[in-house]
Motif scaffolding. Structure first.
Motif, PDB file in Angstrom:
ATOM      1  N   ARG B 274      14.221  -5.844   7.337  1.00  0.00           N
ATOM      2  CA  ARG B 274      15.029  -4.649   7.562  1.00  0.00           C
ATOM      3  C   ARG B 274      14.277  -3.590   8.350  1.00  0.00           C
ATOM      4  O   ARG B 274      14.866  -2.790   9.068  1.00  0.00           O
ATOM      5  N   LEU B 275      12.954  -3.604   8.209  1.00  0.00           N
ATOM      6  CA  LEU B 275      12.141  -2.615   8.924  1.00  0.00           C
ATOM      7  C   LEU B 275      12.262  -2.783  10.437  1.00  0.00           C
ATOM      8  O   LEU B 275      11.925  -1.884  11.199  1.00  0.00           O
ATOM      9  N   ASN B 276      12.733  -3.990  10.854  1.00  0.00           N
ATOM     10  CA  ASN B 276      12.898  -4.216  12.283  1.00  0.00           C
ATOM     11  C   ASN B 276      14.052  -3.432  12.877  1.00  0.00           C
ATOM     12  O   ASN B 276      14.203  -3.345  14.078  1.00  0.00           O
ATOM     13  N   PHE B 277      14.930  -2.916  12.011  1.00  0.00           N
ATOM     14  CA  PHE B 277      16.132  -2.263  12.521  1.00  0.00           C
ATOM     15  C   PHE B 277      16.031  -0.751  12.508  1.00  0.00           C
ATOM     16  O   PHE B 277      16.988  -0.061  12.778  1.00  0.00           O
ATOM     17  N   GLU B 278      14.867  -0.252  12.134  1.00  0.00           N
ATOM     18  CA  GLU B 278      14.719   1.200  12.158  1.00  0.00           C
ATOM     19  C   GLU B 278      13.524   1.584  12.992  1.00  0.00           C
ATOM     20  O   GLU B 278      12.469   0.964  12.913  1.00  0.00           O
ATOM     21  N   ARG B 279      13.742   2.610  13.782  1.00  0.00           N
ATOM     22  CA  ARG B 279      12.664   3.063  14.648  1.00  0.00           C
ATOM     23  C   ARG B 279      11.828   4.118  13.933  1.00  0.00           C
ATOM     24  O   ARG B 279      12.282   4.791  13.014  1.00  0.00           O
ATOM     25  N   VAL B 280      10.615   4.254  14.412  1.00  0.00           N
ATOM     26  CA  VAL B 280       9.697   5.214  13.810  1.00  0.00           C
ATOM     27  C   VAL B 280      10.294   6.626  13.806  1.00  0.00           C
ATOM     28  O   VAL B 280      10.156   7.370  12.842  1.00  0.00           O
ATOM     29  N   ASP B 281      11.024   6.953  14.881  1.00  0.00           N
ATOM     30  CA  ASP B 281      11.520   8.331  14.953  1.00  0.00           C
ATOM     31  C   ASP B 281      12.731   8.583  14.055  1.00  0.00           C
ATOM     32  O   ASP B 281      13.312   9.672  14.073  1.00  0.00           O
ATOM     33  N   SER B 282      13.140   7.528  13.269  1.00  0.00           N
ATOM     34  CA  SER B 282      14.189   7.789  12.295  1.00  0.00           C
ATOM     35  C   SER B 282      13.596   8.417  11.033  1.00  0.00           C
ATOM     36  O   SER B 282      14.323   8.887  10.167  1.00  0.00           O
ATOM     37  N   LEU B 283      12.297   8.408  10.921  1.00  0.00           N
ATOM     38  CA  LEU B 283      11.631   9.007   9.762  1.00  0.00           C
ATOM     39  C   LEU B 283      11.311  10.471  10.041  1.00  0.00           C
ATOM     40  O   LEU B 283      11.115  10.860  11.192  1.00  0.00           O
ATOM     41  N   PRO B 284      11.247  11.258   8.980  1.00  0.00           N
ATOM     42  CA  PRO B 284      10.723  12.622   9.168  1.00  0.00           C
ATOM     43  C   PRO B 284       9.229  12.515   9.466  1.00  0.00           C
ATOM     44  O   PRO B 284       8.474  11.978   8.653  1.00  0.00           O
ATOM     45  N   SER B 300       8.900   2.385  18.589  1.00  0.00           N
ATOM     46  CA  SER B 300       8.492   1.206  17.827  1.00  0.00           C
ATOM     47  C   SER B 300       9.338   1.077  16.569  1.00  0.00           C
ATOM     48  O   SER B 300       9.867   2.060  16.056  1.00  0.00           O
ATOM     49  N   THR B 301       9.420  -0.152  16.058  1.00  0.00           N
ATOM     50  CA  THR B 301      10.142  -0.342  14.812  1.00  0.00           C
ATOM     51  C   THR B 301       9.219   0.014  13.654  1.00  0.00           C
ATOM     52  O   THR B 301       7.993   0.021  13.796  1.00  0.00           O
ATOM     53  N   LEU B 302       9.824   0.280  12.507  1.00  0.00           N
ATOM     54  CA  LEU B 302       9.024   0.519  11.309  1.00  0.00           C
ATOM     55  C   LEU B 302       8.177  -0.716  10.997  1.00  0.00           C
ATOM     56  O   LEU B 302       7.069  -0.618  10.486  1.00  0.00           O
ATOM     57  N   HIS B 303       8.741  -1.879  11.318  1.00  0.00           N
ATOM     58  CA  HIS B 303       8.020  -3.118  11.081  1.00  0.00           C
ATOM     59  C   HIS B 303       6.707  -3.138  11.856  1.00  0.00           C
ATOM     60  O   HIS B 303       5.648  -3.457  11.319  1.00  0.00           O
ATOM     61  N   ALA B 304       6.795  -2.748  13.128  1.00  0.00           N
ATOM     62  CA  ALA B 304       5.600  -2.745  13.961  1.00  0.00           C
ATOM     63  C   ALA B 304       4.587  -1.727  13.441  1.00  0.00           C
ATOM     64  O   ALA B 304       3.382  -1.988  13.397  1.00  0.00           O
ATOM     65  N   MET B 309      -0.509  -0.774  10.378  1.00  0.00           N
ATOM     66  CA  MET B 309      -1.266  -0.170   9.265  1.00  0.00           C
ATOM     67  C   MET B 309      -1.893  -1.235   8.391  1.00  0.00           C
ATOM     68  O   MET B 309      -3.059  -1.146   8.017  1.00  0.00           O
ATOM     69  N   VAL B 310      -1.076  -2.271   8.054  1.00  0.00           N
ATOM     70  CA  VAL B 310      -1.602  -3.341   7.207  1.00  0.00           C
ATOM     71  C   VAL B 310      -2.771  -4.023   7.905  1.00  0.00           C
ATOM     72  O   VAL B 310      -3.815  -4.278   7.318  1.00  0.00           O
ATOM     73  N   GLY B 311      -2.565  -4.279   9.195  1.00  0.00           N
ATOM     74  CA  GLY B 311      -3.581  -5.005   9.949  1.00  0.00           C
ATOM     75  C   GLY B 311      -4.883  -4.238  10.075  1.00  0.00           C
ATOM     76  O   GLY B 311      -5.967  -4.824  10.014  1.00  0.00           O
ATOM     77  N   LEU B 335       7.737   3.124   2.825  1.00  0.00           N
ATOM     78  CA  LEU B 335       8.156   2.579   1.527  1.00  0.00           C
ATOM     79  C   LEU B 335       9.373   3.341   1.002  1.00  0.00           C
ATOM     80  O   LEU B 335      10.320   2.751   0.497  1.00  0.00           O
ATOM     81  N   ASP B 336       9.343   4.647   1.187  1.00  0.00           N
ATOM     82  CA  ASP B 336      10.495   5.446   0.752  1.00  0.00           C
ATOM     83  C   ASP B 336      11.761   5.016   1.465  1.00  0.00           C
ATOM     84  O   ASP B 336      12.826   4.910   0.867  1.00  0.00           O
ATOM     85  N   ARG B 337      11.631   4.774   2.753  1.00  0.00           N
ATOM     86  CA  ARG B 337      12.794   4.400   3.535  1.00  0.00           C
ATOM     87  C   ARG B 337      13.375   3.053   3.089  1.00  0.00           C
ATOM     88  O   ARG B 337      14.576   2.887   2.952  1.00  0.00           O
ATOM     89  N   VAL B 338      12.467   2.094   2.806  1.00  0.00           N
ATOM     90  CA  VAL B 338      12.945   0.775   2.373  1.00  0.00           C
ATOM     91  C   VAL B 338      13.705   0.900   1.064  1.00  0.00           C
ATOM     92  O   VAL B 338      14.755   0.304   0.872  1.00  0.00           O
ATOM     93  N   ASN B 339      13.203   1.701   0.170  1.00  0.00           N
ATOM     94  CA  ASN B 339      13.805   1.779  -1.155  1.00  0.00           C
ATOM     95  C   ASN B 339      14.917   2.806  -1.240  1.00  0.00           C
ATOM     96  O   ASN B 339      15.653   2.847  -2.201  1.00  0.00           O
TER      97      ASN B 339
END
Lengths: 194, 347
Positions: B274-284, B300-304, B309-311, B335-339
């Motif tokens: 699902r993180l692939n469908f949201e862009r970074v700029d959709s977050l505050p 970029s997507t949230l996934h990217a 970060m994980v990497g 994490l907030d966005r996913v949940n």
């Protein structure tokens, strides 16, 4: 030589027609190839004799037999060739609106052409050989020398005549073959060359 | 005889206007109660499928092998005749139109491509325009235009033969050929299934950007759910008999799978997908005064972003627009966005 040419032309026309009418159905195609193969095993001398008893000793007794033998390689290669088109190529073409006749003429036949041509080539070689035997019925062509040789066994010219027959029949076969190499070169679409 | 979908004058040079300027946009497709029963089989292969495919969208039919997705697609251009039901394209019932004529107005791409081996690349692309009796000059300029569109230099490829091309190049030609007569709709059956993963991913990206210009209505069949997520504006998850288990946008299917079957098809990692469908700029975005070691673009997507970060073992990365930092995003924001997805107030 002319007789060979006519024979092959007739066999190509009839053979391709048969192939086009039968290639779609597996059963019909297999049946046709099997029938042609059986006809092929009949001894030519016997067939010549059979036809002579019906139409007499003339070209009418020779020509149908020659065509019959010439048919097998053309029918077989024609059917195999027409069936050989990649089903995906056919599906894609059909899916874009290529109709039945166009599919055959512009897609299946060109793809099958090298195979069909190989069949015609074999057929021509066969015909040149059998035309010589046809001389036993009607004195035409180089077979006459072979016939004379057998007819006058032991005479001074027997060997010479036999050699003339063999050499020239071979020569004609080679000439035809060379012609096919040229035809193949110029009629095979570039993309279909292996 | 159907009208040609375009009204381009033969003298007009397509190169100057570009493909988007005059190409036919998509039209909607409506399947209603579409059924296919093969003779001698009790169960229909496709059982009364009804769906609306909106104009200009990519609708992906996805499901296990043998579920009837390809059969469903092949009924649209009547390569398979429906047993019952109707298909309308752009409002016209095409169920009883002449099938050969119909197919010339529908692009068709299959996994095995099926380029005609004895025809040059140009002749392959010109196939349908020729059937539609375009004049030579128009065909020639259209062929060059289409080859350019799919990223092949016409001067280089026009006179080559299919066997001289790699699988990826052949599939580009396949797409160019399907688009050549400018059909408003395209049917694609696992078109990128037979190429290596790297080429596939590139072809998918190019296909998406091409579709952004063209806006065709596309029915796309695949068994690869990730491909469906990546390409589909909408996804129809099909079960046996081509019955629709769920027909929705990728985001909705991931967030709210209709049942266990759909869930099993999504497989593991739905939340990450699902993180692939949201862009970074959709977050505050957070204050950018904190220095971080890595930067992602706003597009970029949230996934990217999360992957980075994980990497790199980071808790936050800088967000940049046009290379200039505009803020920062933290793991917790994602994490907030996913949940608590924006559109889901129940969480």
């Amino acid at each position: 030589m002319l007789l060979s040419l006519y024979t092959v032309l007739a066999a190509v026309a009839i053979g391709l027609l048969i192939a086009i009418l039968t290639y779609r159905s597996r059963v019909r195609a297999d049946f046709t190839i099997a029938t042609a193969a059986v006809a092929f095993t009949l001894p030519s001398v016997a067939l010549f004799g059979f036809l002579v008893s019906i139409v007499g000793s003339n070209l009418l007794a020779v020509f149908p037999v020659l065509v019959l033998y010439a048919l097998l390689p053309i029918v077989r290669n024609g059917i195999v060739g027409l069936q050989s088109a990649d089903p995906n190529v056919i599906d894609a073409a059909r899916g874009m609106g290529v109709g039945g006749f166009r599919m055959l003429w512009q897609i299946r036949l060109p793809i099958a052409w090298p195979v069909i041509l190989a069949g015609i080539r074999v057929s021509t070689q066969l015909t040149v050989g059998i035309v010589a035997i046809g001389a036993f019925v009607q004195k035409v062509g180089l077979g006459t020398y072979g016939y004379d040789a057998l007819d006058n066994l032991g005479s001074v010219n027997t060997q010479n005549k036999a050699i003339v027959c063999i050499l020239f029949v071979t020569l004609i076969a080679l000439v035809f073959d060379a012609v096919f190499v040229v035809i193949r070169r110029f009629t095979t679409p570039r993309g279909a060359r292996a | 005889m159907p009208e040609n979908p375009t009204t381009v004058e033969p003298t007009e040079t397509g190169k100057q206007t570009g493909p988007a300027a005059h190409d036919a946009r998509g039209v909607p497709i409506v399947l209603s109660e579409l059924t296919k029963t093969y003779p001698g089989q009790a169960k229909p292969a496709v059982d009364a499928v009804s769906m609306e495919i909106p104009a200009g969208e990519i609708v992906v039919l996805v499901g296990p092998s043998g579920c009837g997705k390809t059969t469903t697609m092949r009924m649209v251009n009547r390569l398979i005749e429906p047993t019952s039901g109707t298909i309308t394209i752009g409002g016209d019932d095409v169920t009883h139109l002449d099938d050969v004529q119909l197919r010339r107005r529908i692009g068709y791409v299959i996994q095995q491509i099926g380029l005609i081996p004895h025809l040059s690349i140009a002749q392959n692309v010109a196939l349908v325009p020729k059937l539609l009796k375009w004049d030579k000059a128009r065909i020639r300029s259209r062929v060059d235009e289409m080859l350019t569109t799919v990223g092949l230099d016409p001067d280089d490829y026009r006179d080559r033969y299919p066997r001289q091309l790699s699988g990826g190049q052949q599939q580009r030609v396949g797409v160019a050929r399907a688009l050549a007569a400018d059909p408003p709709i395209m049917l694609m059956d696992e078109p990128f299934g037979a190429v290596d993963p790297i080429t596939r991913s590139r072809l998918q990206d190019e296909f998406l950007s091409l579709q952004q210009q063209l806006g065709k209505t596309i029915v796309f069949v695949t068994h690869d759910f990730d491909e469906a997520l990546k390409l589909g504006d909408r996804i129809a998850v099909l079960r046996e008999g081509s019955k629709i288990a769920q027909y929705d946008t990728p985001e909705q299917i991931l967030a709210h799978p209709a049942d266990e079957f759909v869930e099993s098809f999504i497989g593991e990692g739905a939340a990450l997908k699902r993180l692939n469908f949201e862009r970074v700029d959709s977050l505050p975005l957070q204050d950018d005064s904190v220095q971080t070691r890595e930067t992602v673009d706003v597009s970029s997507t949230l996934h990217a972003a999360l992957d980075l970060m994980v990497g790199k073992g980071l808790r936050q990365v800088t967000v940049a627009r046009d290379g200039r930092p505009v803020g920062m995003v933290r793991v917790d924001d994602i994490l907030d966005r996913v949940n608590r997805p924006a559109e889901d107030p129940t969480a």
